[in-house]
Enzyme design. Structure first.
Site, PDB file in Angstrom:
ATOM      1  N   ASN A 108       0.839  -1.195   0.000  1.00  0.00           N
ATOM      2  CA  ASN A 108       0.000   0.000   0.000  1.00  0.00           C
ATOM      3  C   ASN A 108       0.861   1.227   0.000  1.00  0.00           C
ATOM      4  O   ASN A 108       1.866   1.301   0.693  1.00  0.00           O
ATOM      5  CB  ASN A 108      -0.953  -0.002   1.204  1.00  0.00           C
ATOM      6  CG  ASN A 108      -0.233   0.032   2.542  1.00  0.00           C
ATOM      7  OD1 ASN A 108      -0.258   1.033   3.244  1.00  0.00           O
ATOM      8  ND2 ASN A 108       0.454  -1.057   2.902  1.00  0.00           N
ATOM      9  N   ASP A 109       0.493   2.181  -0.813  1.00  0.00           N
ATOM     10  CA  ASP A 109       1.120   3.496  -0.862  1.00  0.00           C
ATOM     11  C   ASP A 109       0.337   4.340  -1.836  1.00  0.00           C
ATOM     12  O   ASP A 109      -0.786   3.964  -2.205  1.00  0.00           O
ATOM     13  CB  ASP A 109       2.607   3.420  -1.216  1.00  0.00           C
ATOM     14  CG  ASP A 109       3.393   4.463  -0.437  1.00  0.00           C
ATOM     15  OD1 ASP A 109       3.243   5.663  -0.747  1.00  0.00           O
ATOM     16  OD2 ASP A 109       4.121   4.083   0.492  1.00  0.00           O
TER      17      ASP A 109
ATOM     18  N   GLY B 105       7.984   0.868   4.488  1.00  0.00           N
ATOM     19  CA  GLY B 105       7.453  -0.322   3.823  1.00  0.00           C
ATOM     20  C   GLY B 105       5.951  -0.459   3.992  1.00  0.00           C
ATOM     21  O   GLY B 105       5.326  -1.258   3.319  1.00  0.00           O
ATOM     22  N   LYS B 106       5.379   0.301   4.935  1.00  0.00           N
ATOM     23  CA  LYS B 106       3.937   0.238   5.228  1.00  0.00           C
ATOM     24  C   LYS B 106       3.477  -1.214   5.322  1.00  0.00           C
ATOM     25  O   LYS B 106       2.403  -1.580   4.850  1.00  0.00           O
ATOM     26  CB  LYS B 106       3.135   1.032   4.187  1.00  0.00           C
ATOM     27  CG  LYS B 106       3.519   2.524   4.170  1.00  0.00           C
ATOM     28  CD  LYS B 106       2.698   3.371   3.243  1.00  0.00           C
ATOM     29  CE  LYS B 106       3.031   4.856   3.342  1.00  0.00           C
ATOM     30  NZ  LYS B 106       4.423   5.233   2.988  1.00  0.00           N
ATOM     31  N   ARG B 107       4.302  -2.047   5.980  1.00  0.00           N
ATOM     32  CA  ARG B 107       4.005  -3.462   6.081  1.00  0.00           C
ATOM     33  C   ARG B 107       2.817  -3.690   6.999  1.00  0.00           C
ATOM     34  O   ARG B 107       2.551  -2.894   7.912  1.00  0.00           O
ATOM     35  CB  ARG B 107       5.235  -4.225   6.614  1.00  0.00           C
ATOM     36  CG  ARG B 107       6.448  -4.183   5.656  1.00  0.00           C
ATOM     37  CD  ARG B 107       6.110  -4.759   4.303  1.00  0.00           C
ATOM     38  NE  ARG B 107       7.294  -5.047   3.511  1.00  0.00           N
ATOM     39  CZ  ARG B 107       7.688  -4.368   2.428  1.00  0.00           C
ATOM     40  NH1 ARG B 107       6.995  -3.330   2.000  1.00  0.00           N
ATOM     41  NH2 ARG B 107       8.772  -4.731   1.761  1.00  0.00           N
TER      42      ARG B 107
END
Lengths: 315, 315
Positions: A108-109, B105-107
């Site tokens: 996600n971004d 990384g928005k993991r």
């Protein structure tokens, strides 16, 4: 459209399941680790070599039984860039064996950054005059918290390169309701809102069996929500994790399917990968034990939902 | 606690900014690409070599000006596993130069899988008798859509290994309000709800300057929400993207800071990395142009918020 290929694979094998490839070193039989460590030492390269070898054995045994595999990025990143190379090699090997590959990255971004993830996992990248496939999955799991800016960059690539996505809607974990079940002022839950966005996002990616290229992740551990979402989201195909080790059973996932036995693919990871441990099989038979467990799961679900048929397609 | 180290770096350099390292090949000066392509051909390895060389030049020029860098995983994954190796090498090089590293990384995932991401990006992994650092950042950005099951696996590692996280709360993109601004029946927005969860999750990771190890991503493009969240979330440090290319300015981010000039670190990526293009500097001066832009941004923000001071600490 990518999900059409998945659906055709499901119908051909009469098996609406996907095998998760989440190769923790503890799951890997000793003889594979010994061979890899002898070659590369007790290094990240050795670990990556062991999980790739393990995966290849699983893929050899599972292709022809399951239509798809789902490597989970975390278990490869855990072994550094060597592990990520094993992810690339695993995807290439699975595709070579005719398997449909769902890369489970929950990426996600926004804007150009989401475009970069799209390029990485579903697209091709140009270096000078040449073009490469960075990872090459057929589908990518994504997280929609950032709204349409995080999803629309994916759609053009999905259309152009015959790929698809699964958006997290209602996840399988115990605390998934903490945010997802909360109700907005208009009366809709967060998960329901994201679900309806999936229907919208999918409008530009129609599939020939009624399901679009924008799927939804809905946990097998929440049969009520599965049923509700199946009714509401008539063009959205589901990826249902949580079967087996997380507690979901065949009766729990049955509501995810439509009258043709389509509408969902059910994931199991640990129960397939560690079948050799549970069955007491010799470790050299780990792949056969995995295949046995995959067949058991297939039969259990088919018994519940009946035979799978492709709806007739006009044109 | 990791964010204490970031805060000390900010105060020492009188600079509450972080330079994003999002190295698209188009941003990389021709002489660096030519050298890398001569060595490795127009391959993914060549691309990875070019972005690593570009990053090293930026890091050399920026250390001593900015306290932290934020490599965005997507731009490395885009060049396959060779790109991911460049991410590893970039993090190691930045840490060697004394920079604090926020891996963007928005993991997100649950249980054992989130533990695997934690190991990958903040922890160490054991292979046989040996222990390795897979990527080695100081902080990781994460997405909280899955609830506490997705966050708690990070907290033990943060405590044990002196690491931190930034949870997406209110993102900088135009459509961030599509879900995040919606109001739940209790009267709270989704972003406000996640913000309050950050305060809760941070309770187990207290820092000596009043901010916990659980930070929040709040876009510099939404000054009202920045101000509201700064008032509400008194123990939560902010990572504020959206400055520069995305439209946020010094006045917009000022509300993110407390009376000591602490409380946030502002990210700029494109405006720093592509400064050489905008300034018309010769391409060999790309790193100096980046340093110049980083100083300009620092001065602009400090002029708005005043000098930064560390609060006195008891004990």
């Amino acid at each position: 459209m990518a999900l059409d290929r998945l659906i055709e694979g499901i119908a051909k094998l009469q098996n609406p399941t996907v095998a998760g490839l989440d190769p923790v070193l503890d799951y890997v039989p000793g003889f594979i680790k010994e061979k890899a460590f002898t070659q590369h030492g007790e290094t990240l390269e050795g670990a990556a070599g062991a999980i790739l070898e393990f995966n290849k054995g699983l893929i050899d045994a599972l292709c022809g039984i399951v239509p798809a595999v789902k490597p989970q990025c975390a278990y490869y990143e855990m072994y550094g860039w060597h592990g990520v190379k094993a992810l690339y090699d695993t995807i290439a090997y699975a595709k070579d064996k005719g398997l449909f590959v769902i890369t489970d990255g929950k990426r996600n971004d926004i804007g150009p950054t989401m475009q970069a993830y799209t390029t990485a996992h579903l697209g091709t990248v140009t270096v000078g005059q040449r073009t490469y496939v960075p990872f090459g999955g057929d589908c990518l799991t994504v997280n929609g918290y950032l709204g349409s800016d995080g999803i629309t960059p994916l759609l053009d690539t999905c259309r152009a390169q015959d790929k698809g996505i699964f958006v997290l809607v209602k996840t399988s974990n115990p605390s998934s309701g903490e945010l997802q079940n909360q109700i907005f002022e208009g009366g809709e839950t967060l998960y329901g809102t994201v679900g309806h966005l999936c229907e919208q996002w999918g409008e530009g990616l129609p599939g020939k069996y009624g399901y679009s290229g924008v799927g939804a992740v809905v946990g097998a551990t929440y049969p009520e929500q599965l049923a509700e979402l199946r009714r509401d989201l008539t063009h959205t195909f589901f990826l249902a994790p949580g079967y087996g080790a997380q507690g979901g059973g065949a009766k729990d996932v049955a509501p995810a399917f439509d009258s043709n036995g389509l509408g969902a693919v059910v994931n199991a990871s640990r129960s397939i990968m560690t079948a050799w441990k549970k069955s007491g099989a010799p470790e050299t038979d780990y792949a056969q034990a995995a295949a046995q467990e995959a067949k058991r799961m297939r039969d259990e679900i088919i018994q519940e939902i009946g035979a799978i048929s492709l709806p007739s397609v006009n044109g």
